[in-house]
Design an enzyme around this catalytic site. Structure first.
Site, PDB file in Angstrom:
ATOM      1  N   PRO A  92       0.821  -1.220   0.000  1.00 55.40           N
ATOM      2  CA  PRO A  92       0.000   0.000   0.000  1.00 55.40           C
ATOM      3  C   PRO A  92       0.851   1.265   0.000  1.00 55.40           C
ATOM      4  O   PRO A  92       0.355   2.340  -0.311  1.00 55.40           O
ATOM      5  CB  PRO A  92      -0.844  -0.120   1.270  1.00 55.40           C
ATOM      6  CG  PRO A  92      -0.220  -1.193   2.081  1.00 55.40           C
ATOM      7  CD  PRO A  92       0.588  -2.052   1.170  1.00 55.40           C
ATOM      8  N   GLU A 119       3.112  -6.849   8.256  1.00 55.13           N
ATOM      9  CA  GLU A 119       3.431  -5.429   8.033  1.00 55.13           C
ATOM     10  C   GLU A 119       4.392  -5.227   6.872  1.00 55.13           C
ATOM     11  O   GLU A 119       4.885  -4.123   6.652  1.00 55.13           O
ATOM     12  CB  GLU A 119       4.023  -4.812   9.306  1.00 55.13           C
ATOM     13  CG  GLU A 119       3.092  -4.839  10.516  1.00 55.13           C
ATOM     14  CD  GLU A 119       1.797  -4.052  10.291  1.00 55.13           C
ATOM     15  OE1 GLU A 119       1.882  -2.905   9.829  1.00 55.13           O
ATOM     16  OE2 GLU A 119       0.714  -4.612  10.563  1.00 55.13           O
ATOM     17  N   ARG A 161      -3.487  -8.813 -20.574  1.00 50.83           N
ATOM     18  CA  ARG A 161      -4.370  -8.462 -21.687  1.00 50.83           C
ATOM     19  C   ARG A 161      -3.697  -7.533 -22.699  1.00 50.83           C
ATOM     20  O   ARG A 161      -4.223  -7.336 -23.805  1.00 50.83           O
ATOM     21  CB  ARG A 161      -5.698  -7.873 -21.187  1.00 50.83           C
ATOM     22  CG  ARG A 161      -5.570  -6.558 -20.488  1.00 50.83           C
ATOM     23  CD  ARG A 161      -6.901  -6.123 -19.890  1.00 50.83           C
ATOM     24  NE  ARG A 161      -7.849  -5.602 -20.881  1.00 50.83           N
ATOM     25  CZ  ARG A 161      -7.787  -4.387 -21.432  1.00 50.83           C
ATOM     26  NH1 ARG A 161      -6.798  -3.559 -21.100  1.00 50.83           N
ATOM     27  NH2 ARG A 161      -8.694  -3.993 -22.305  1.00 50.83           N
ATOM     28  N   ASP A 176      -9.413   1.972 -24.415  1.00 50.31           N
ATOM     29  CA  ASP A 176      -9.579   1.761 -22.977  1.00 50.31           C
ATOM     30  C   ASP A 176      -9.654   3.114 -22.280  1.00 50.31           C
ATOM     31  O   ASP A 176      -8.962   4.045 -22.659  1.00 50.31           O
ATOM     32  CB  ASP A 176      -8.355   1.033 -22.382  1.00 50.31           C
ATOM     33  CG  ASP A 176      -8.278  -0.426 -22.811  1.00 50.31           C
ATOM     34  OD1 ASP A 176      -9.242  -0.931 -23.411  1.00 50.31           O
ATOM     35  OD2 ASP A 176      -7.238  -1.050 -22.546  1.00 50.31           O
TER      36      ASP A 176
HETATM   37 CL1  6GU Z   1      -0.362  -3.824  -3.397  1.00 48.11          CL
HETATM   38  N1  6GU Z   1      -1.045  -4.487  -0.927  1.00 48.11           N
HETATM   39  C1  6GU Z   1      -1.781  -4.332   0.179  1.00 48.11           C
HETATM   40  N2  6GU Z   1      -1.576  -5.132   1.214  1.00 48.11           N
HETATM   41  N3  6GU Z   1      -2.721  -3.402   0.312  1.00 48.11           N
HETATM   42  C2  6GU Z   1      -2.907  -2.622  -0.742  1.00 48.11           C
HETATM   43  C3  6GU Z   1      -2.192  -2.713  -1.923  1.00 48.11           C
HETATM   44  C4  6GU Z   1      -1.240  -3.680  -1.983  1.00 48.11           C
HETATM   45  N4  6GU Z   1      -2.614  -1.769  -2.778  1.00 48.11           N
HETATM   46  C5  6GU Z   1      -3.574  -1.116  -2.137  1.00 48.11           C
HETATM   47  N5  6GU Z   1      -3.758  -1.605  -0.916  1.00 48.11           N
END
Ligand code: 6GU
Length: 277
Positions: A92, A119, A161, A176
């Site tokens: 994230p 984590e 794709r 797209d």
């Molecule tokens: Cl790539 N991993 C995690 N754990 N949470 C996320 C993410 C990735 N992308 C958005 N939230």
């Protein structure tokens, strides 16, 4: 293209056998290799995590299993002639995954994914492999998943794709919604197919008119309507040079003004949505 995925949940990657990605594999366009991280643990409990240095909540994934697993996956790939790997680390805190990045990754011959739980992975793993290959830390959106496996599925589908010969029609991804250079990055509008009436719902007359110019204009107007409603940030970012007179008229109807007083960006701003005083 070769893909390697190292995970503690190999079964989470089963969807890679289905649908478009599954077909790309069957056609030999994609060689997917899923590895169980716990195969590179040597203690009785197959430990892959430990407490964070410096304290704090949660657990951190350990260096050694990741290092051994990645070395093994890389050695396997090189042995069968793969080259130029890139490491894709779903997190994230990564850079946003966009269509532009999907295109960039689709041009690489070998992607190695490291979806993590807990984590995240000890920083030294990314630092070590960054000395040998490009490392992309990637987030798929502003929300938190329990692990990176779902992100691997998302990234893999977006990339697969784009591979030559995977989608039936080479033209299919030219318009797209987020294709680089797509109609000023507007979202695509609604689509309809037969029957012409369903439960009292008809379809817009213009689509039956056979008038290609009017149909194209209507589609673009609908795209601007939908983009205004769902992604006004895309209109704010759009380059007015990509718009014609009719586009500007439609944007004005939707409440957008070019370059209002006090701004000189040459971009569009939306008049107040609230009650005018
Ligand atoms: Cl790539 N991993 C995690 N754990 N949470 C996320 C993410 C990735 N992308 C958005 N939230």
């Amino acid at each position: 293209m070769r893909l390697d995925v190292v995970t503690i949940f190999p079964e989470y990657l089963e969807p890679l056998n289905v649908s478009l990605v599954g077909k790309a594999r069957a056609r030999g366009r994609l060689d997917v290799n899923v590895h169980d991280l716990r195969s590179w643990t040597y203690d009785r409990h197959n430990t892959v995590d430990d407490t964070p240095y410096g304290g704090g909540p949660g657990m951190v994934m350990k260096t050694e299993p990741w290092g051994d697993a990645l070395d093994s996956a890389l050695a396997d790939g090189y042995e069968v002639g793969a080259h130029s790997p890139a490491l894709i680390v779903p997190t994230p805190s990564g850079r946003p995954f966009t269509q532009e990045l999907a295109v960039e990754l689709s041009e690489r011959p070998w992607l190695v994914f490291t979806p993590a739980r807990y984590e995240g992975i000890d920083r030294r793993v990314m630092d070590e492999y960054a000395t040998r290959m490009p490392v992309y830390e990637v987030s798929i959106g502003d929300y938190v998943l329990a692990g990176g496996e779902a992100a691997v599925l998302v990234i893999t589908e977006a990339v697969a794709r784009l591979l030559p010969g995977v989608l039936g029609n080479a033209e299919s991804h030219r318009d797209d919604s987020f294709a680089p250079g797509a109609m000023a990055n507007l979202l695509e509008g609604p689509v309809y197919t037969k029957p012409p009436e369903w439960r009292g719902h008809g379809i817009p007359d213009v689509l039956l008119s056979g008038h290609h110019g009017k149909i194209a204009r209507w589609r673009r107007d609908e795209a601007m309507r939908r983009t205004t409603a769902n992604r006004p940030d895309l209109i704010e970012r759009c380059d007015p040079a990509t718009l014609d007179k009719k586009d500007r008229e439609m944007l004005s109807i939707l409440g957008w003004s070019p370059d209002p007083e006090g701004h000189s960006s040459g971009r569009f701003w939306r008049r107040s949505e609230g009650v005018e005083q």
